[in-house]
Design an enzyme around this catalytic site. Structure first.
Site, PDB file in Angstrom:
ATOM      1  N   TYR A 144      -1.776  -0.681  10.888  1.00  0.00           N
ATOM      2  CA  TYR A 144      -1.852  -1.038   9.463  1.00  0.00           C
ATOM      3  C   TYR A 144      -0.596  -0.545   8.747  1.00  0.00           C
ATOM      4  CZ  TYR A 144      -3.672  -1.244   4.668  1.00  0.00           C
ATOM      5  OH  TYR A 144      -3.842  -1.508   3.332  1.00  0.00           O
ATOM      6  N   SER A 198       0.870  -1.187   0.000  1.00  0.00           N
ATOM      7  CA  SER A 198       0.000   0.000   0.000  1.00  0.00           C
ATOM      8  C   SER A 198       0.896   1.223   0.000  1.00  0.00           C
ATOM      9  CB  SER A 198      -0.870   0.024   1.265  1.00  0.00           C
ATOM     10  OG  SER A 198      -1.481   1.294   1.394  1.00  0.00           O
TER      11      SER A 198
HETATM   12  N1  LIG Z   1      -8.647  -0.855  -0.889  1.00  0.00           N
HETATM   13  C1  LIG Z   1      -7.613  -0.050  -0.780  1.00  0.00           C
HETATM   14  O1  LIG Z   1      -7.741   1.201  -0.813  1.00  0.00           O
HETATM   15  C2  LIG Z   1      -6.229  -0.606  -0.637  1.00  0.00           C
HETATM   16  C3  LIG Z   1      -5.147   0.257  -0.842  1.00  0.00           C
HETATM   17  C4  LIG Z   1      -3.849  -0.236  -0.715  1.00  0.00           C
HETATM   18  C5  LIG Z   1      -3.635  -1.572  -0.411  1.00  0.00           C
HETATM   19  N2  LIG Z   1      -4.694  -2.397  -0.208  1.00  0.00           N
HETATM   20  C6  LIG Z   1      -4.406  -3.796   0.136  1.00  0.00           C
HETATM   21  O2  LIG Z   1      -4.977  -4.632  -0.851  1.00  0.00           O
HETATM   22  C7  LIG Z   1      -5.199  -5.931  -0.294  1.00  0.00           C
HETATM   23  C8  LIG Z   1      -6.603  -6.396  -0.678  1.00  0.00           C
HETATM   24  O3  LIG Z   1      -7.559  -5.542  -0.065  1.00  0.00           O
HETATM   25  P1  LIG Z   1      -8.895  -5.083  -0.792  1.00  0.00           P
HETATM   26  O4  LIG Z   1      -8.860  -3.617  -0.908  1.00  0.00           O
HETATM   27  O5  LIG Z   1      -9.144  -5.898  -1.993  1.00  0.00           O
HETATM   28  O6  LIG Z   1      -9.952  -5.387   0.371  1.00  0.00           O
HETATM   29  P2  LIG Z   1     -11.078  -6.512   0.518  1.00  0.00           P
HETATM   30  O7  LIG Z   1     -12.028  -6.438  -0.602  1.00  0.00           O
HETATM   31  O8  LIG Z   1     -11.587  -6.359   1.911  1.00  0.00           O
HETATM   32  O9  LIG Z   1     -10.254  -7.874   0.391  1.00  0.00           O
HETATM   33  C9  LIG Z   1      -9.498  -8.414   1.445  1.00  0.00           C
HETATM   34  C10 LIG Z   1      -9.327  -9.898   1.199  1.00  0.00           C
HETATM   35  O10 LIG Z   1      -8.537 -10.462   2.265  1.00  0.00           O
HETATM   36  C11 LIG Z   1      -9.208 -11.621   2.750  1.00  0.00           C
HETATM   37  N3  LIG Z   1      -8.871 -11.848   4.154  1.00  0.00           N
HETATM   38  C12 LIG Z   1      -9.008 -10.969   5.188  1.00  0.00           C
HETATM   39  N4  LIG Z   1      -8.632 -11.552   6.335  1.00  0.00           N
HETATM   40  C13 LIG Z   1      -8.245 -12.821   6.024  1.00  0.00           C
HETATM   41  C14 LIG Z   1      -7.769 -13.919   6.787  1.00  0.00           C
HETATM   42  N5  LIG Z   1      -7.609 -13.858   8.110  1.00  0.00           N
HETATM   43  N6  LIG Z   1      -7.480 -15.073   6.144  1.00  0.00           N
HETATM   44  C15 LIG Z   1      -7.634 -15.177   4.806  1.00  0.00           C
HETATM   45  N7  LIG Z   1      -8.087 -14.165   4.028  1.00  0.00           N
HETATM   46  C16 LIG Z   1      -8.395 -13.007   4.639  1.00  0.00           C
HETATM   47  C17 LIG Z   1     -10.700 -11.324   2.529  1.00  0.00           C
HETATM   48  O11 LIG Z   1     -11.453 -12.513   2.375  1.00  0.00           O
HETATM   49  P3  LIG Z   1     -12.366 -13.214   3.501  1.00  0.00           P
HETATM   50  O12 LIG Z   1     -13.126 -12.154   4.212  1.00  0.00           O
HETATM   51  O13 LIG Z   1     -13.206 -14.147   2.685  1.00  0.00           O
HETATM   52  O14 LIG Z   1     -11.401 -13.936   4.367  1.00  0.00           O
HETATM   53  C18 LIG Z   1     -10.654 -10.631   1.180  1.00  0.00           C
HETATM   54  O15 LIG Z   1     -10.656 -11.571   0.136  1.00  0.00           O
HETATM   55  C19 LIG Z   1      -4.993  -5.783   1.212  1.00  0.00           C
HETATM   56  O16 LIG Z   1      -3.727  -6.295   1.562  1.00  0.00           O
HETATM   57  C20 LIG Z   1      -5.019  -4.276   1.445  1.00  0.00           C
HETATM   58  O17 LIG Z   1      -4.247  -3.889   2.541  1.00  0.00           O
HETATM   59  C21 LIG Z   1      -5.984  -1.952  -0.321  1.00  0.00           C
END
Ligand SMILES: NC(=O)c1ccc[n+]([C@@H]2O[C@H](COP(=O)([O-])OP(=O)(O)OC[C@H]3O[C@@H](n4cnc5c(N)ncnc54)[C@H](OP(=O)(O)O)[C@@H]3O)[C@@H](O)[C@H]2O)c1
Length: 245
Positions: A151, A138
């Site tokens: 985070y 991120s």
């Molecule tokens: N959205 C943003 O603005 C943003 C920006 C920068 C970086 N990121 C990073 O991008 C990555 C993906 O996030 P996203 O934005 O796509 O959010 P998201 O839609 O909430 O996806 C998060 C994923 O992680 C899984 N997850 C969470 N806890 C888990 C656990 N204990 N075991 C296994 N799987 C788990 C969730 O699936 P389940 O709930 O089914 O387990 C889901 O598939 C993350 O690392 C986040 O930090 C996001």
């Protein structure tokens, strides 16, 4: 690019990467906690593309048998080409609110699980003398945000660890790709309990789609890139890291 293991594949960026890799003919092993969402995605991919799609409901924080994931991949695939360390959760809270359990949950989900799953995958990639390890980090790794310290810390550590690993495994043909998305329109904010704040702020207008991020990721795998930013200003932010207050 023949096979990929993707963590956090049930929604957002991980889901979009799964769909984008399937377009390229890559067989997939999908992981996350929510079995129903994984099944739904696997069915959708199979209806669109002729690829093998497996999924395992797996809590990366609670179930720490990461070798099991690799064993399932090896039983079903001829090679282990791509690992996408994507699963992650947000957390906002003042220091008074933080508990030891919060720290454990954030660090196991966002950092320790990625390091240990990578540890399980690397010996096979070394044998093959090829592989790509993709880490969804991120931009916060370069920009502290008030109340988001846990985070931020997990993401800064991820950035540092995987940059070092890149040097360690380069000689075996393994490419480590660090990806730094900015605000992306996923369930992330809802899961972190700040959806309403984001919805009503200017941020919403500047969000990238998860599909946009996924296209950048797949291009980076193909071109064996190392550091991936979504926009020029993300790159600039990283370069100015340490200079900004
Ligand atoms: N959205 C943003 O603005 C943003 C920006 C920068 C970086 N990121 C990073 O991008 C990555 C993906 O996030 P996203 O934005 O796509 O959010 P998201 O839609 O909430 O996806 C998060 C994923 O992680 C899984 N997850 C969470 N806890 C888990 C656990 N204990 N075991 C296994 N799987 C788990 C969730 O699936 P389940 O709930 O089914 O387990 C889901 O598939 C993350 O690392 C986040 O930090 C996001």
């Amino acid at each position: 690019m023949k096979t990929a293991i993707i963590t956090g594949a049930s929604s957002g960026i991980g889901r979009a990467i799964a769909l984008e890799l399937a377009k390229e003919g890559v067989d997939l092993l999908l992981l996350s906690r929510n079995e129903e969402k994984l099944k739904h995605l696997a069915d959708e991919i199979r209806s669109l593309h002729e690829v093998k799609v497996l999924y395992i409901p797996f809590d990366l924080h609670k179930n720490r048998n990461y070798d099991l994931i690799v064993n399932i991949a090896l039983e079903n695939f001829d090679s282990l080409d791509i690992l996408v360390n994507n699963a992650g959760i947000g957390y906002a809270g003042s220091i008074e609110q933080i508990s030891a359990q919060d720290i454990e949950k954030i660090f196991w989900t966002n950092l320790f699980s990625h390091i240990l799953l990578t540890k399980s995958v690397v010996p096979y990639m070394k044998q093959q003398e090829r592989g790509s390890i993709v880490n969804i980090i991120s931009l916060v790794a370069f920009r502290p945000m008030k109340y988001w310290g846990l985070y931020n810390a997990s993401k800064s550590a991820m950035e540092g660890y995987f940059k070092t690993l890149r040097q360690e495994v380069k000689k075996y043909g393994i490419n480590v790709i660090n990806v730094y998305p900015g605000w992306t329109d996923t369930a992330f904010f809802e899961n972190a309990g700040i959806e309403q704040k984001v919805k009503n702020s200017f941020i919403k207008r500047f969000m990238d789609s998860p599909e946009f991020v996924a296209r950048k990721v797949v291009k980076a795998i193909k071109k064996r890139k190392k550091e991936v930013y979504m926009h020029w200003w993300g790159w600039l932010l990283a370069k100015c890291h340490g200079l900004l207050p």
